[in-house]
Write an enzyme that holds these catalytic residues in place. Structure first.
Site, PDB file in Angstrom:
ATOM      1  N   CYS A  55       0.733  -1.327  -0.137  1.00 21.76           N
ATOM      2  CA  CYS A  55       0.084   0.026   0.138  1.00 21.76           C
ATOM      3  C   CYS A  55       0.854   1.291   0.017  1.00 21.76           C
ATOM      4  CB  CYS A  55      -0.822   0.061   1.022  1.00 21.76           C
ATOM      5  SG  CYS A  55      -1.976   1.388   1.261  1.00 21.76           S
ATOM      6  N   CYS A  68      -4.573   2.079  -9.144  1.00 21.19           N
ATOM      7  CA  CYS A  68      -4.889   3.473  -9.492  1.00 21.19           C
ATOM      8  C   CYS A  68      -4.519   3.326 -11.160  1.00 21.19           C
ATOM      9  CB  CYS A  68      -4.478   4.579  -9.153  1.00 21.19           C
ATOM     10  SG  CYS A  68      -4.785   6.196  -9.881  1.00 21.19           S
ATOM     11  N   CYS A  71      -2.075   6.480 -12.268  1.00 23.68           N
ATOM     12  CA  CYS A  71      -0.708   6.696 -12.021  1.00 23.68           C
ATOM     13  C   CYS A  71      -0.312   5.363 -11.317  1.00 23.68           C
ATOM     14  CB  CYS A  71      -0.501   7.853 -10.942  1.00 23.68           C
ATOM     15  SG  CYS A  71      -1.327   7.582  -9.323  1.00 23.68           S
ATOM     16  N   CYS A  76      -4.832  -0.196  -0.268  1.00 15.18           N
ATOM     17  CA  CYS A  76      -5.732  -1.116   0.212  1.00 15.18           C
ATOM     18  C   CYS A  76      -7.059  -0.746   0.392  1.00 15.18           C
ATOM     19  CB  CYS A  76      -5.113  -1.433   1.606  1.00 15.18           C
ATOM     20  SG  CYS A  76      -4.942  -0.036   2.915  1.00 15.18           S
ATOM     21  N   CYS A 107     -18.852   8.347  -9.513  1.00  9.41           N
ATOM     22  CA  CYS A 107     -19.716   7.565  -8.911  1.00  9.41           C
ATOM     23  C   CYS A 107     -19.925   7.057  -7.598  1.00  9.41           C
ATOM     24  CB  CYS A 107     -20.314   6.513 -10.010  1.00  9.41           C
ATOM     25  SG  CYS A 107     -20.325   6.773 -11.873  1.00  9.41           S
ATOM     26  N   CYS A 177     -38.696 -39.392 -11.309  1.00 11.08           N
ATOM     27  CA  CYS A 177     -37.813 -38.179 -11.106  1.00 11.08           C
ATOM     28  C   CYS A 177     -36.510 -38.431 -11.400  1.00 11.08           C
ATOM     29  CB  CYS A 177     -38.060 -38.069  -9.508  1.00 11.08           C
ATOM     30  SG  CYS A 177     -37.737 -39.553  -8.353  1.00 11.08           S
ATOM     31  N   HIS A 447     -36.460 -40.205  -3.578  1.00  9.59           N
ATOM     32  CA  HIS A 447     -36.864 -39.138  -4.265  1.00  9.59           C
ATOM     33  C   HIS A 447     -35.704 -38.497  -4.930  1.00  9.59           C
ATOM     34  CE1 HIS A 447     -39.188 -36.233  -6.540  1.00  9.59           C
ATOM     35  NE2 HIS A 447     -38.990 -35.331  -5.945  1.00  9.59           N
TER      36      HIS A 447
END
Length: 533
Positions: A55, A68, A71, A76, A107, A177, A447
């Protein structure tokens, strides 16, 4: 350049305007980098070491990095460091390396739509193809575009798109079945679905009596129609009775027995069906190869045999691990490990072909060739003694099945521990679950029900009743059979099948013979006319 539609489920207007040029290029590079992070089969210790990202704010090692796209920053998600970076730097997008999902800072939401999935898949496959080591190079993957083929464009003109949902119940026609659950699993098999919905076998043009392929074609037409009322597979049942006397009648039958019988029936009626190297849709979908290696403990001679398989039958009678409540629990992985473990053979069971003497030996099974669709059956019904009707019982042992299955550890190359052989990228051994069959009750009054995946949703089928379910409910059920499909299929360049080339060659030969006959007849007429003159 990838185009982005405003009609996606989660539209983001910034994708169409900002996700271009360097941003899109970096996105594809990040996807390729994520492929390189993972192991490449058994070459993991030898491959070039790739730095683990950290990070940019807290310097913590990132197990799931967010990068990103404007860049070189990586951060994290849990600590909101990557989101803070986007706001402070006025950058718009970051990408989750693991899934390829993009977070839009404007957004303030994760954008994960169909068009972006396509860009991710395209980059993912391209990176994998570069890393695949094979004697015969793979055909580069290309998305199907109808606009690229004038013949396909003309074929699509005048057609009307209709909704088809494939979630339709089947009527129980009298203890059928076992038939319904197998048909539902075949209907939701993506390879069979594409084959029959692609009009590869048209029942209106077929002249074979009691044709199983025709019944499959009719079934797909009904299941993917606009009609949502339960459908009764009467003709399919009648055809099965006529072709398999052991399945005739209204008695209870085993679903796995019907499954194998159905595959054989479809195979026998498919175009291009042969006894050796069959290219029919059944063998193209389910056929794999199982290798058996027997090693003599006296001289070390190894005898290998390869047998074809359509499904895998796994034992449940071994010792199992118990959960916190004391209930026995086994897993699909444990069953496969047991299946591929070496087995001791006594002197009376094996005679070495090299030293010519009966000696102890070890036998080991492994998967030499993996099929596109893997079918597993757990042996829940056992019979003690030679008479099957005596001491028959059902094993209700719970089995844990994964949503995603890695078959690499069970392949022949992996079992042999041969470092010289490159097993290729791990993604080629990854399977995902798409259907599960369950058996409720005992042997004499049981079944069958099943779960199946449609798009991204899961549904439970109980004859004519179809209810929305979840992957969690499917995994918690007690499976009798389960079906997995490869995440990425191995494909070849398009070529005309041999049976079509043979048919075309015979047609040309017949036309030539007819022309010769016509020329001979015309010559006789000319000679007769000259004789009269």
């Amino acid at each position: 350049m990838t185009s982005y539609s405003f009609d996606d489920l989660e539209p983001c207007s910034h994708l169409a305007t900002e996700f271009t040029g360097d941003v899109e290029t970096k996105y594809r590079r990040v996807v390729s980098w994520s492929i390189a992070r993972h192991s490449n089969g058994r070459s993991l210790p030898k491959r070039r070491k790739i730095a683990i990202p950290t990070c940019g704010t807290c310097n913590i090692t990132l197990v799931r990095p967010f990068v990103c796209l404007h860049c070189s920053y990586s951060g994290c998600w849990a600590g909101s460091h990557v989101a803070d970076h986007l706001k402070q730097s006025s950058h718009m997008f970051c990408v989750d390396v693991s899934s390829g999902a993009i977070f839009c800072s404007v957004c303030d939401d994760v954008v994960h739509n169909h068009t972006l999935d396509r860009a991710y898949l395209e980059s993912h496959l391209k990176a994998e193809e570069k890393r695949t080591v094979a004697k015969i190079p793979r055909e580069p993957f290309k998305f199907w575009e109808p606009l690229a083929d004038a013949e396909e464009v003309s074929a699509l003109e005048g057609t009307t798109a209709i909704p088809c949902q494939g979630r339709r119940g089947l009527l129980n026609l009298g203890q059928t079945c076992y038939l319904n659950v197998i048909l539902q699993c075949l209907v939701h098999n993506p390879l069979l679905r594409n084959h029959f919905l692609g009009d590869k076998h048209n029942h209106k043009l077929c002249k074979i009596q009691d044709c199983a392929c025709c019944e499959m074609d009719k079934l797909y037409i009904e299941m993917y129609s606009e009609d949502t009322t339960p459908f009764g597979p009467v003709s399919f049942l009648a055809t099965t009775w006529r072709k398999s006397a052991e399945l005739a009648g209204y008695a209870q039958h085993d679903a796995h027995e019907f499954f194998i019988a159905s595959l054989n029936h479809i195979h026998s009626n498919c175009k291009g069906s042969t006894n050796i190297s069959c290219i029919c849709i059944i063998h193209s979908t389910f056929a794999g190869q199982l290798q058996s290696d027997v090693k003599c403990e006296r001289c070390g001679n190894v005898t290998s045999t390869v047998d074809p398989i359509l499904d895998v039958n796994l034992e449940l009678k071994e010792k199992v691990v118990r959960d916190d409540k004391g209930n026995p629990v086994v897993s699909l992985g444990a069953c496969l490990r047991k299946y591929t473990q070496p087995e001791k053979l006594g002197p009376k069971e094996y005679t070495c072909s090299k030293c010519g003497k009966g000696s102890s030996a070890s036998k080991r099974l492994s998967f030499r060739k993996l099929p596109p669709v893997l079918s597993f059956q757990f042996k829940r019904f056992e019979h003690k003694g030679s008479d099957k009707s005596a001491s028959a019982r059902k094993l209700d042992t719970p089995v844990r099945i994964p949503a995603n299955l890695d078959m690499m550890p069970f392949t022949t190359m992996s079992v042999k521990d041969n470092d010289k052989e490159n097993t290729g990228p791990p993604i080629m051994y990854q399977y995902e679950l798409f259907a599960v069959i369950n058996h409720e009750g005992q042997m004499d009054n049981g079944h069958y029900t099943n779960f199946a995946r449609f798009d991204s949703g899961w549904y439970r089928f109980d004859d004519d009743k179809v209810t929305h379910s979840s992957l969690g409910a499917c995994l918690k059920s007690t499976p009798y059979m389960c079906f997995y499909v490869k995440k990425h299929l191995e494909y070849k360049p398009h070529m005309t099948p041999t049976y079509i080339r043979t048919r075309e060659t015979e047609a040309v030969r017949e036309r030539a013979l007819e022309q010769e006959k016509e020329a001979a007849r015309q010559k006789e007429l000319d000679d007769a006319l000259l004789a009269t003159v």
